[in-house]
Design a protein around this motif. Sequence first.
Motif, PDB file in Angstrom:
ATOM      1  N   LYS A  52       0.833  -1.209   0.000  1.00  0.00           N
ATOM      2  CA  LYS A  52       0.000   0.000   0.000  1.00  0.00           C
ATOM      3  C   LYS A  52       0.869   1.261   0.000  1.00  0.00           C
ATOM      4  CE  LYS A  52      -3.645  -2.234   2.632  1.00  0.00           C
ATOM      5  NZ  LYS A  52      -4.937  -2.402   2.047  1.00  0.00           N
TER       6      LYS A  52
ATOM      7  N   THR B 118       2.322   1.731  -3.579  1.00  0.00           N
ATOM      8  CA  THR B 118       1.351   2.207  -4.563  1.00  0.00           C
ATOM      9  C   THR B 118       0.752   3.561  -4.200  1.00  0.00           C
ATOM     10  OG1 THR B 118      -0.317   0.916  -3.406  1.00  0.00           O
ATOM     11  CG2 THR B 118       0.683  -0.088  -5.343  1.00  0.00           C
ATOM     12  N   GLY B 119       1.194   4.130  -3.082  1.00  0.00           N
ATOM     13  CA  GLY B 119       0.755   5.480  -2.744  1.00  0.00           C
ATOM     14  C   GLY B 119      -0.558   5.546  -1.999  1.00  0.00           C
ATOM     15  N   PHE B 120      -1.055   4.415  -1.513  1.00  0.00           N
ATOM     16  CA  PHE B 120      -2.322   4.449  -0.786  1.00  0.00           C
ATOM     17  C   PHE B 120      -2.094   4.805   0.677  1.00  0.00           C
ATOM     18  CE2 PHE B 120      -6.027   2.100   1.202  1.00  0.00           C
ATOM     19  CZ  PHE B 120      -6.943   3.057   0.842  1.00  0.00           C
ATOM     20  N   VAL B 121      -1.045   4.239   1.258  1.00  0.00           N
ATOM     21  CA  VAL B 121      -0.698   4.546   2.646  1.00  0.00           C
ATOM     22  C   VAL B 121       0.556   5.418   2.635  1.00  0.00           C
ATOM     23  CG1 VAL B 121       0.234   3.531   4.757  1.00  0.00           C
ATOM     24  CG2 VAL B 121      -1.769   2.514   3.676  1.00  0.00           C
ATOM     25  N   THR B 122       0.541   6.497   3.412  1.00  0.00           N
ATOM     26  CA  THR B 122       1.702   7.381   3.478  1.00  0.00           C
ATOM     27  C   THR B 122       2.700   6.829   4.486  1.00  0.00           C
ATOM     28  OG1 THR B 122       0.155   9.182   3.086  1.00  0.00           O
ATOM     29  CG2 THR B 122       2.388   9.790   3.727  1.00  0.00           C
TER      30      THR B 122
ATOM     31  N   LYS C 266       2.263   6.690 -10.246  1.00  0.00           N
ATOM     32  CA  LYS C 266       1.085   5.808 -10.312  1.00  0.00           C
ATOM     33  C   LYS C 266       0.761   5.401 -11.746  1.00  0.00           C
ATOM     34  CE  LYS C 266      -1.000   7.486  -6.035  1.00  0.00           C
ATOM     35  NZ  LYS C 266      -2.025   8.378  -5.460  1.00  0.00           N
ATOM     36  N   LYS C 267       1.101   6.261 -12.711  1.00  0.00           N
ATOM     37  CA  LYS C 267       0.873   5.929 -14.119  1.00  0.00           C
ATOM     38  C   LYS C 267       1.619   4.660 -14.504  1.00  0.00           C
ATOM     39  CE  LYS C 267      -0.009  10.376 -16.256  1.00  0.00           C
ATOM     40  NZ  LYS C 267       0.604  11.530 -16.936  1.00  0.00           N
TER      41      LYS C 267
ATOM     42  N   TYR D 112      -1.869  -2.168 -10.170  1.00  0.00           N
ATOM     43  CA  TYR D 112      -2.006  -2.639  -8.794  1.00  0.00           C
ATOM     44  C   TYR D 112      -3.278  -3.466  -8.621  1.00  0.00           C
ATOM     45  CZ  TYR D 112      -2.486  -2.248  -3.656  1.00  0.00           C
ATOM     46  OH  TYR D 112      -2.636  -2.499  -2.322  1.00  0.00           O
TER      47      TYR D 112
ATOM     48  N   PRO E  25      -5.194  -4.683  -5.601  1.00  0.00           N
ATOM     49  CA  PRO E  25      -5.252  -4.667  -4.135  1.00  0.00           C
ATOM     50  C   PRO E  25      -5.789  -5.993  -3.601  1.00  0.00           C
ATOM     51  CG  PRO E  25      -6.378  -2.741  -5.070  1.00  0.00           C
ATOM     52  CD  PRO E  25      -6.136  -3.713  -6.184  1.00  0.00           C
TER      53      PRO E  25
ATOM     54  N   GLU F 145      -9.203   2.151  -2.337  1.00  0.00           N
ATOM     55  CA  GLU F 145      -7.799   1.783  -2.543  1.00  0.00           C
ATOM     56  C   GLU F 145      -7.467   1.787  -4.037  1.00  0.00           C
ATOM     57  OE1 GLU F 145      -6.609  -1.704  -0.443  1.00  0.00           O
ATOM     58  OE2 GLU F 145      -4.556  -1.595  -1.169  1.00  0.00           O
TER      59      GLU F 145
ATOM     60  N   THR G 194      -5.093   4.797  -5.934  1.00  0.00           N
ATOM     61  CA  THR G 194      -3.820   4.364  -6.517  1.00  0.00           C
ATOM     62  C   THR G 194      -3.842   4.523  -8.038  1.00  0.00           C
ATOM     63  OG1 THR G 194      -4.604   2.078  -6.457  1.00  0.00           O
ATOM     64  CG2 THR G 194      -3.209   2.777  -4.657  1.00  0.00           C
TER      65      THR G 194
ATOM     66  N   PRO H 257      -3.773   7.109 -11.362  1.00  0.00           N
ATOM     67  CA  PRO H 257      -3.066   8.392 -11.532  1.00  0.00           C
ATOM     68  C   PRO H 257      -4.021   9.580 -11.577  1.00  0.00           C
ATOM     69  CG  PRO H 257      -3.074   7.154 -13.595  1.00  0.00           C
ATOM     70  CD  PRO H 257      -3.717   6.284 -12.572  1.00  0.00           C
TER      71      PRO H 257
END
Lengths: 264, 244
Positions: free
Chosen positions: A48, A51-55, A76-77, A81, A83, B83, B87, B89
């Motif tokens: 997570k 993929t930038g979901f959780v900091t 992200k591009k 992912y 999940p 989620e 995620t 862009p």
Amino acid sequence: MSALLEIRSLSKAFGPLKAVSNVSFDVQKGEVLGFLGPNGAGKSTTMKMVTGFVTPTSGDVRVCGHDILQAPVEAKKRIGYLPEGAPAYPDMTPLSFLRFIGEIRGLDGPMLHDRIDEIVKTVHLEGVMHQPIETLSKGYKRRVGLAQAILHDPELLIMDEPTDGLDPNQKHEVRNLIRRMAAKKAIVLSTHILEEVEAVCTRAIIINRGTIVFDGTPTELEERAPESVTKNRLDWVFRTLTSDEADAPQPIAAPAHLQKVAKR
Amino acid sequence: MKNVKSIFKREFLGYFATPVAFVFIVIFLLLSGAFTFQLGDLYERGQADLLPFFGWHPWLYLFLIPAVSMRLWAEERRQGTIELLMTLPVTIPQVVVGKFLAAWAFTGLALLLTFPTWLTVNYLGQPDNGAILAGYAGSFLLAGGFLSIGACISSITKNQVIAFVISVVVCLLFMLFDLPDVADVLSGWVPTVLIDAVANFSFQAHFQAISKGVIDVRDLVFFFSLITLFLFANGLILDAKKAD
């Protein structure tokens, strides 16, 4: 060539609980990395964060050189992912869902149409494209999630338990798909099925209580087991590495008569 | 902009994928009709205008708008699709604006479908259609204000019922700010300037001015800044607690 995914001293704390602490590794193109660990070890949290979901509490994640916190959209591009549990909008049909994802991913017109056609054949979604996702079986839902993740042909593919809940045939199909894609991408997948690591991964990382306890090839992992262990050698190593010190399984010496058999 | 459009489209069509759209529009039309003709005495007043119609809108919106907004984010959290969305862009402002506009357009559609009421007064007399148009604009802005509050509250929880109840209460507060009772409670220990300021946050005052056909820039500024403020808060909440 620099790595497609670079992770440096990544940590995440939830209050006093350290879910992930000081995790660092790189993933190159062509690698299929199996991310292993007991439940609650920090596998999902790490994914997570990647993929930038959780900091993260601290540390860096770079995807193709783009920092996930500084340049989230660029990073992200390049990520596909899946999940955990393959979430998708239940009211949508796979077709409308994939169109939506495709548009956000910058595909449109005939290009999007062709790409969806191609992916549908790859993951075998023909026949259910016009049915609401909520009416699909678990296997089909997982395939929709997989289709969504690889739709834009990402450089980095991250999958959280891609074969969880699938029947043996479906598992086999997904593993074949991963092998086919492996050469052109960097793939990270989490699993707690050890055969999967032997079957598809070129490298394994075992994480326990938020820290990396093993990083190497599946063969190296297996070689950690003493020769006295003849069956389920990966299981043995996994248990040894991830159990609490106190109740770690001691290498059980095989009974004398069996040892003789083994030596012959 | 393209991302906002994609999000908008998915969200807007999402209302029609389930009976939500149908139920909402039918209930809205039935209630607005009943309030206007029965309680509002549209015929008996003998005046060709839509004041009784618009007068009931704040009360209708009080329950119906939170029913539309409650699912905006709570549903994403419950299904785990947040989620997926976070995620992709896209930026948080793009998602917040896309979702809000879809919900707003949906309520706008329900509002447009009340046109038979407008036809009725035109058949019965010569109403000031300019004022009626202003009334519709005011009602639409009011719906937007309620929606922005509802969207923001929906982003706090994954429970739609909680989102609904809290949204109703907060919207009710915004409707009651200018009641004399509120002023009474505050008077004596709060400076008059502040009482006026609080009363100025009332939806009713701003809405009634517009629905009478007086479009004052201050009322427009009020609604647009309120919407901006709550959507901004919505974005901040999402950024701070995406995953939990």
